[in-house]
Design a protein around this motif. Sequence first.
Motif, PDB file in Angstrom:
ATOM      1  N   PRO A   1      28.481  39.935 -32.820  1.00  0.00           N
ATOM      2  CA  PRO A   1      28.817  40.612 -34.072  1.00  0.00           C
ATOM      3  C   PRO A   1      28.268  39.907 -35.310  1.00  0.00           C
ATOM      4  N   LYS A   2      28.252  38.589 -35.294  1.00  0.00           N
ATOM      5  CA  LYS A   2      27.718  37.858 -36.442  1.00  0.00           C
ATOM      6  C   LYS A   2      26.216  38.094 -36.577  1.00  0.00           C
ATOM      7  N   ILE A   3      25.509  38.022 -35.463  1.00  0.00           N
ATOM      8  CA  ILE A   3      24.053  38.245 -35.496  1.00  0.00           C
ATOM      9  C   ILE A   3      23.750  39.661 -35.955  1.00  0.00           C
ATOM     10  N   GLY A   4      24.488  40.631 -35.425  1.00  0.00           N
ATOM     11  CA  GLY A   4      24.304  42.021 -35.850  1.00  0.00           C
ATOM     12  C   GLY A   4      24.588  42.197 -37.323  1.00  0.00           C
ATOM     13  N   GLY A   5      25.628  41.538 -37.812  1.00  0.00           N
ATOM     14  CA  GLY A   5      25.968  41.626 -39.227  1.00  0.00           C
ATOM     15  C   GLY A   5      24.896  41.034 -40.118  1.00  0.00           C
ATOM     16  N   MET A   6      24.255  39.956 -39.648  1.00  0.00           N
ATOM     17  CA  MET A   6      23.174  39.345 -40.417  1.00  0.00           C
ATOM     18  C   MET A   6      21.949  40.254 -40.416  1.00  0.00           C
ATOM     19  N   GLN A   7      21.653  40.856 -39.280  1.00  0.00           N
ATOM     20  CA  GLN A   7      20.492  41.745 -39.182  1.00  0.00           C
ATOM     21  C   GLN A   7      20.656  42.983 -40.060  1.00  0.00           C
ATOM     22  N   GLU A   8      21.898  43.455 -40.165  1.00  0.00           N
ATOM     23  CA  GLU A   8      22.171  44.668 -40.952  1.00  0.00           C
ATOM     24  C   GLU A   8      22.431  44.363 -42.420  1.00  0.00           C
ATOM     25  N   GLY A   9      22.482  43.089 -42.779  1.00  0.00           N
ATOM     26  CA  GLY A   9      22.721  42.728 -44.171  1.00  0.00           C
ATOM     27  C   GLY A   9      24.183  42.825 -44.586  1.00  0.00           C
ATOM     28  N   ILE A  10      25.082  42.930 -43.612  1.00  0.00           N
ATOM     29  CA  ILE A  10      26.513  43.012 -43.909  1.00  0.00           C
ATOM     30  C   ILE A  10      27.047  41.647 -44.321  1.00  0.00           C
ATOM     31  N   ILE A  11      26.529  40.602 -43.677  1.00  0.00           N
ATOM     32  CA  ILE A  11      26.896  39.231 -44.028  1.00  0.00           C
ATOM     33  C   ILE A  11      25.627  38.430 -44.279  1.00  0.00           C
ATOM     34  N   ASP A  12      25.777  37.327 -44.983  1.00  0.00           N
ATOM     35  CA  ASP A  12      24.623  36.478 -45.292  1.00  0.00           C
ATOM     36  C   ASP A  12      24.390  35.412 -44.229  1.00  0.00           C
ATOM     37  N   GLY A  13      25.415  35.136 -43.431  1.00  0.00           N
ATOM     38  CA  GLY A  13      25.292  34.118 -42.403  1.00  0.00           C
ATOM     39  C   GLY A  13      26.551  34.021 -41.580  1.00  0.00           C
ATOM     40  N   GLY A  14      26.587  33.021 -40.733  1.00  0.00           N
ATOM     41  CA  GLY A  14      27.758  32.829 -39.876  1.00  0.00           C
ATOM     42  C   GLY A  14      27.961  31.362 -39.571  1.00  0.00           C
ATOM     43  N   ILE A  15      29.184  31.024 -39.186  1.00  0.00           N
ATOM     44  CA  ILE A  15      29.503  29.657 -38.795  1.00  0.00           C
ATOM     45  C   ILE A  15      30.156  29.673 -37.415  1.00  0.00           C
ATOM     46  N   GLN A  16      29.653  28.814 -36.540  1.00  0.00           N
ATOM     47  CA  GLN A  16      30.123  28.768 -35.168  1.00  0.00           C
ATOM     48  C   GLN A  16      29.511  27.522 -34.517  1.00  0.00           C
ATOM     49  N   SER A  17      30.035  27.134 -33.371  1.00  0.00           N
ATOM     50  CA  SER A  17      29.452  26.009 -32.641  1.00  0.00           C
ATOM     51  C   SER A  17      28.229  26.481 -31.854  1.00  0.00           C
ATOM     52  N   PRO A  18      27.351  25.557 -31.450  1.00  0.00           N
ATOM     53  CA  PRO A  18      26.187  25.907 -30.638  1.00  0.00           C
ATOM     54  C   PRO A  18      26.600  26.633 -29.357  1.00  0.00           C
ATOM     55  N   PRO A  19      25.723  27.516 -28.880  1.00  0.00           N
ATOM     56  CA  PRO A  19      24.330  27.748 -29.285  1.00  0.00           C
ATOM     57  C   PRO A  19      24.138  28.846 -30.333  1.00  0.00           C
ATOM     58  N   PHE A  20      25.101  29.002 -31.246  1.00  0.00           N
ATOM     59  CA  PHE A  20      25.047  30.099 -32.215  1.00  0.00           C
ATOM     60  C   PHE A  20      23.732  30.161 -32.978  1.00  0.00           C
ATOM     61  N   ALA A  21      23.323  29.065 -33.619  1.00  0.00           N
ATOM     62  CA  ALA A  21      22.105  29.084 -34.431  1.00  0.00           C
ATOM     63  C   ALA A  21      20.872  29.402 -33.593  1.00  0.00           C
ATOM     64  N   ALA A  22      20.843  28.898 -32.362  1.00  0.00           N
ATOM     65  CA  ALA A  22      19.711  29.189 -31.475  1.00  0.00           C
ATOM     66  C   ALA A  22      19.667  30.671 -31.126  1.00  0.00           C
ATOM     67  N   GLN A  23      20.821  31.278 -30.955  1.00  0.00           N
ATOM     68  CA  GLN A  23      20.877  32.711 -30.661  1.00  0.00           C
ATOM     69  C   GLN A  23      20.440  33.524 -31.876  1.00  0.00           C
ATOM     70  N   VAL A  24      20.861  33.094 -33.062  1.00  0.00           N
ATOM     71  CA  VAL A  24      20.447  33.774 -34.293  1.00  0.00           C
ATOM     72  C   VAL A  24      18.929  33.753 -34.415  1.00  0.00           C
ATOM     73  N   ASP A  25      18.341  32.592 -34.210  1.00  0.00           N
ATOM     74  CA  ASP A  25      16.895  32.429 -34.311  1.00  0.00           C
ATOM     75  C   ASP A  25      16.163  33.276 -33.273  1.00  0.00           C
ATOM     76  N   ALA A  26      16.680  33.294 -32.046  1.00  0.00           N
ATOM     77  CA  ALA A  26      16.036  34.048 -30.965  1.00  0.00           C
ATOM     78  C   ALA A  26      16.061  35.548 -31.218  1.00  0.00           C
ATOM     79  N   ASN A  27      17.068  35.999 -31.966  1.00  0.00           N
ATOM     80  CA  ASN A  27      17.206  37.432 -32.234  1.00  0.00           C
ATOM     81  C   ASN A  27      16.678  37.844 -33.608  1.00  0.00           C
ATOM     82  N   GLY A  28      16.024  36.917 -34.291  1.00  0.00           N
ATOM     83  CA  GLY A  28      15.427  37.242 -35.576  1.00  0.00           C
ATOM     84  C   GLY A  28      16.416  37.496 -36.690  1.00  0.00           C
TER      85      GLY A  28
END
Length: 356
Positions: A195-222
């Motif tokens: 949901p956080k990645i989807g929200g970032m892709q759709e411009g609903i949120i500017d970012g997210g905070i979570q433990s790894p591998p969150f940032a790696a998943q964000v990067d992998a999904n653009g």
Amino acid sequence: MKKIGVTLLIAIIALLQACGGDATSSSSSNGSEGAVSSDNPVDITFAEPARILSFAPLYIAIEEGYFEEQGINAKISSGGGGAQVIATLLSGDSQFAINAPRAMFSALDSGEDLIAIQSLNSALTYEIALSEKYLENKNIDFESPLEQKLEALQGATIGIDQVGDSSDVYLRYLMEKYNLDQSGVKGVKLTGSGPKIGGMQEGIIDGGIQSPPFAAQVDANGGGELVLRLSEEEMYADLVWEVVFAKKEYIEKNPELAKKVVKALGLGIELARDNPEKAAASIVSYFDGIDEEMIASSLKGLQATYVGNGEMTKSGWDNAQGPLVEFSELSGVSKEHDTTEDVLWTNKYIKEAFSE
């Protein structure tokens, strides 16, 4: 005739003892697990709030046979968040809990008598990923100074698992520490990475905070990229995190078991730190939809948090407790507890386990 009667009585007693078993080698109603060995294994359950990579030493210890070597059949009760972890522990459905300090402090606030015997991480593991658009507008990246990155969060809409959870509290405390207006950060409940990645892709949120591998998943999904690890702050680089705890009475009745548990988990900590590639291969089945390479990369990012064999410090407990009490209305932790060693935490069992 008397001799025959005595002999018969002895035989009956011996038979009853054989049927009933030795009280020192089986669990009893008082919570004692008795003697534990590979020939006499004991079943124990760990309660965890969710499947989290920070808990890698637990999964490694299971998959690499470290628990088995200690005569333990380890199982995991997963899900439901911190409240469920505490409920499972207090009901006796699990013997050990692994969670952020907040869950333990909340239970202590309610009068429960718990003790921590190990910390899987010795630093806060939360990371913040921001969308590419937001990064361009703020002109920052991972290499920017910490204060500049925190300033850029003012006015941001950040996806969090739960409003008022540990990530929310520790981020807001950090901003205030740098004299920034934490109220300018808007937290939006978006549980889990998807949901956080989807929200970032759709411009609903500017970012997210979570433990790894969150940032790696964000990067992998653009969706964006890693900007900030909260452990960049010195205070958060010395903080007990994902602590292993149990009822104090249970630990006191089962000191040998406690020693064997921290031994297995301590070996898991060592492998996660020293050989993240092997560790990733061992636990990839625990994370649906995340490949081995991403897990290995994320474990490398966590290497600095896997210190020693999970020993704890008073300063680490102070740094964990302070923000929770400061933001008690959010965290629910209202009391300041004594963080002196052997009160609510102890390294005793780690020292004994790794000195043999």
